[in-house]
Design an enzyme around this catalytic site. Sequence first.
Site, mmCIF file in Angstrom:
data_model
loop_
_atom_site.group_PDB
_atom_site.id
_atom_site.type_symbol
_atom_site.label_atom_id
_atom_site.label_comp_id
_atom_site.label_asym_id
_atom_site.label_seq_id
_atom_site.Cartn_x
_atom_site.Cartn_y
_atom_site.Cartn_z
ATOM 1 N N HIS A 215 10.578 0.448 2.338
ATOM 2 C CA HIS A 215 11.680 1.203 2.616
ATOM 3 C C HIS A 215 10.756 2.758 2.908
ATOM 4 C CE1 HIS A 215 15.070 3.251 2.843
ATOM 5 N NE2 HIS A 215 15.899 3.218 1.890
ATOM 6 N N HIS B 127 11.880 -2.358 12.633
ATOM 7 C CA HIS B 127 12.515 -1.389 12.122
ATOM 8 C C HIS B 127 14.358 -2.910 12.004
ATOM 9 C CE1 HIS B 127 15.232 1.431 11.079
ATOM 10 N NE2 HIS B 127 14.992 2.284 10.112
ATOM 11 N N ASP C 115 8.636 6.870 9.127
ATOM 12 C CA ASP C 115 7.460 7.393 8.527
ATOM 13 C C ASP C 115 5.736 7.923 8.992
ATOM 14 O OD1 ASP C 115 9.278 7.316 6.236
ATOM 15 O OD2 ASP C 115 9.181 5.015 6.225
HETATM 16 N N1 COA Z 1 4.205 -5.077 11.570
HETATM 17 C C1 COA Z 1 3.057 -6.192 11.888
HETATM 18 N N2 COA Z 1 4.697 -6.461 11.942
HETATM 19 C C2 COA Z 1 5.793 -6.532 12.037
HETATM 20 C C3 COA Z 1 6.479 -5.449 11.831
HETATM 21 C C4 COA Z 1 5.152 -4.017 11.143
HETATM 22 N N3 COA Z 1 5.458 -3.190 10.801
HETATM 23 N N4 COA Z 1 7.172 -5.273 11.773
HETATM 24 C C5 COA Z 1 8.091 -6.270 12.253
HETATM 25 N N5 COA Z 1 6.938 -7.279 12.173
HETATM 26 C C6 COA Z 1 7.630 -8.485 13.114
HETATM 27 C C7 COA Z 1 7.478 -9.531 11.893
HETATM 28 O O1 COA Z 1 6.216 -9.842 11.510
HETATM 29 C C8 COA Z 1 8.433 -10.574 12.619
HETATM 30 O O2 COA Z 1 7.475 -11.460 13.341
HETATM 31 P P1 COA Z 1 7.767 -12.656 13.662
HETATM 32 O O3 COA Z 1 8.849 -12.781 14.077
HETATM 33 O O4 COA Z 1 6.346 -13.343 13.790
HETATM 34 O O5 COA Z 1 7.698 -13.403 11.789
HETATM 35 C C9 COA Z 1 9.210 -9.250 13.554
HETATM 36 O O6 COA Z 1 8.400 -8.785 14.005
HETATM 37 C C10 COA Z 1 10.616 -9.135 13.297
HETATM 38 O O7 COA Z 1 10.526 -8.341 12.053
HETATM 39 P P2 COA Z 1 11.216 -8.870 10.605
HETATM 40 O O8 COA Z 1 10.217 -8.813 9.674
HETATM 41 O O9 COA Z 1 12.199 -9.618 11.270
HETATM 42 O O10 COA Z 1 12.388 -7.396 10.801
HETATM 43 P P3 COA Z 1 12.976 -6.699 9.197
HETATM 44 O O11 COA Z 1 14.271 -6.038 10.010
HETATM 45 O O12 COA Z 1 12.933 -7.896 8.505
HETATM 46 O O13 COA Z 1 11.684 -6.164 8.933
HETATM 47 C C11 COA Z 1 10.523 -3.372 8.173
HETATM 48 C C12 COA Z 1 11.889 -4.841 9.020
HETATM 49 C C13 COA Z 1 10.961 -2.489 8.631
HETATM 50 C C14 COA Z 1 11.011 -3.784 6.943
HETATM 51 C C15 COA Z 1 9.198 -4.694 8.646
HETATM 52 O O14 COA Z 1 9.964 -3.340 10.221
HETATM 53 C C16 COA Z 1 8.785 -3.512 7.865
HETATM 54 O O15 COA Z 1 7.849 -4.743 7.173
HETATM 55 N N6 COA Z 1 7.837 -2.293 8.205
HETATM 56 C C17 COA Z 1 6.888 -2.142 7.317
HETATM 57 C C18 COA Z 1 6.740 -0.965 6.760
HETATM 58 C C19 COA Z 1 7.664 -0.182 7.087
HETATM 59 O O16 COA Z 1 6.983 0.677 7.577
HETATM 60 N N7 COA Z 1 9.061 0.237 6.294
HETATM 61 C C20 COA Z 1 9.913 1.620 7.062
HETATM 62 C C21 COA Z 1 11.367 1.723 7.319
HETATM 63 S S1 COA Z 1 11.652 2.700 8.470
#
Ligand code: COA
Length: 372
Positions: free
Chosen positions: A223, A262, A313
């Site tokens: 987050h 996201h 971010d």
């Molecule tokens: N880096 C690499 N792969 C990513 C990614 C990232 N930042 N964000 C999503 N993915 C991939 C996931 O691994 C998943 O792949 P898979 O289907 O092969 O397992 C796919 O994209 C779907 O993502 P998912 O994890 O279902 O998204 P979510 O809705 O559960 O999580 C976040 C959303 C924001 C938590 C996630 O994108 C993340 O951890 N981002 C990095 C942290 C970040 O920047 N947070 C700030 C948010 S504003």
Amino acid sequence: MSKVNVNKGLEGAVIDTTSVSKVMPEINSLVYRGYPVQDLAENCNFEEVAYLLWNDDLPNASQLEEFTKKERSLRPLSKACLNVIKELPTTTHPMDAIRTAVSFIGCEDTEHWDYEGSDRKRERAMNLLAKIPTAIAAFYRHKMGKEYIEPKTDLSIAENFFHMCFGEVPNKDTIKAFDVSLILYAEHSFNASTFTTRVITSTTSDLYSAVTGGIGALKGPLHGGANEQVMHMMLEVGDPDKAKDWMLQALKDKRKVMGFGHRVYKKGDSRVPTMKKYAQLMADSTGEQKWMKMYDGLAETMIAEKNIYPNLDFPAGPAYYMMGFEIDFFTPIFVMSRITGWAAHIIEQAENNRIIRPLSEYIGHGERKVSK
Ligand code: COA
């Protein structure tokens, strides 16, 4: 195996209505109380946006004057609160420091457990809007082994924060870039920390408790903590020419790359173009182009390889770095902004409350007996 459809991460679950903000991923838009955030960022200051979030309308001149006057008058911390901050180990993460300070400020509110209607909630939110920047800056000075600097009453929230951290107010471009970041971070519907504040409020607990919980949720790297991780990552990459290979390797290693992806936006975060523009302004004003070149290299590779876009971010991290902030203060800056959105949701939740209590599907042991 579970027989019911488990809604992991509450994805797609609509759990209440809200009038505070609307995220429209399909048209890449975010509005606060009906105003597109890009419009607010270009044409308003953070104080006006705080007023909007708490009062449903932008202020006229006299309303803004009254709001600003009140906020400025509440900036100083008590001696006791300053002493608590000065007693914290300098190794404390600044998010833990601000969580502690907010909790302490709540303890100092002598009417803590009185009935907390919307007006009282607004007063308490104003108290935190005013004091959170002072507490962050006080901890920053303590951590750096420097003397505490008193807040001023003739400066905006953004200007005063620089004054309290560094002892001076920077140029207009830096202040504008910082103020824009506060506006963009202010509110984002039912994200994890806002949802946390609504859950706590739903038990009829008080605003200070809800905000303390919100800070805990925001700290996590998935987050708000991501803005710090973005800068650590950029320092690890080191050189813009290495950005593409670094990203390819990170994806090969199945690393979660901070600042990308996201839950709601799948084709890009509507706040990113505005923040990127102001991060570029910081690059131009400091002459340090390296981070924005690296930004492009990392983002282009991620989009081409995985179709995953930067979130707010990603530009905020290097922007704060170029403004001169220590990396572990990036998420606390997010707190001094998001207190506005949290408070708007806390008020809304309390005005139409039902305790939030979801269900779970039990997958543990079958019934068994203690045998001794
Ligand atoms: N880096 C690499 N792969 C990513 C990614 C990232 N930042 N964000 C999503 N993915 C991939 C996931 O691994 C998943 O792949 P898979 O289907 O092969 O397992 C796919 O994209 C779907 O993502 P998912 O994890 O279902 O998204 P979510 O809705 O559960 O999580 C976040 C959303 C924001 C938590 C996630 O994108 C993340 O951890 N981002 C990095 C942290 C970040 O920047 N947070 C700030 C948010 S504003």
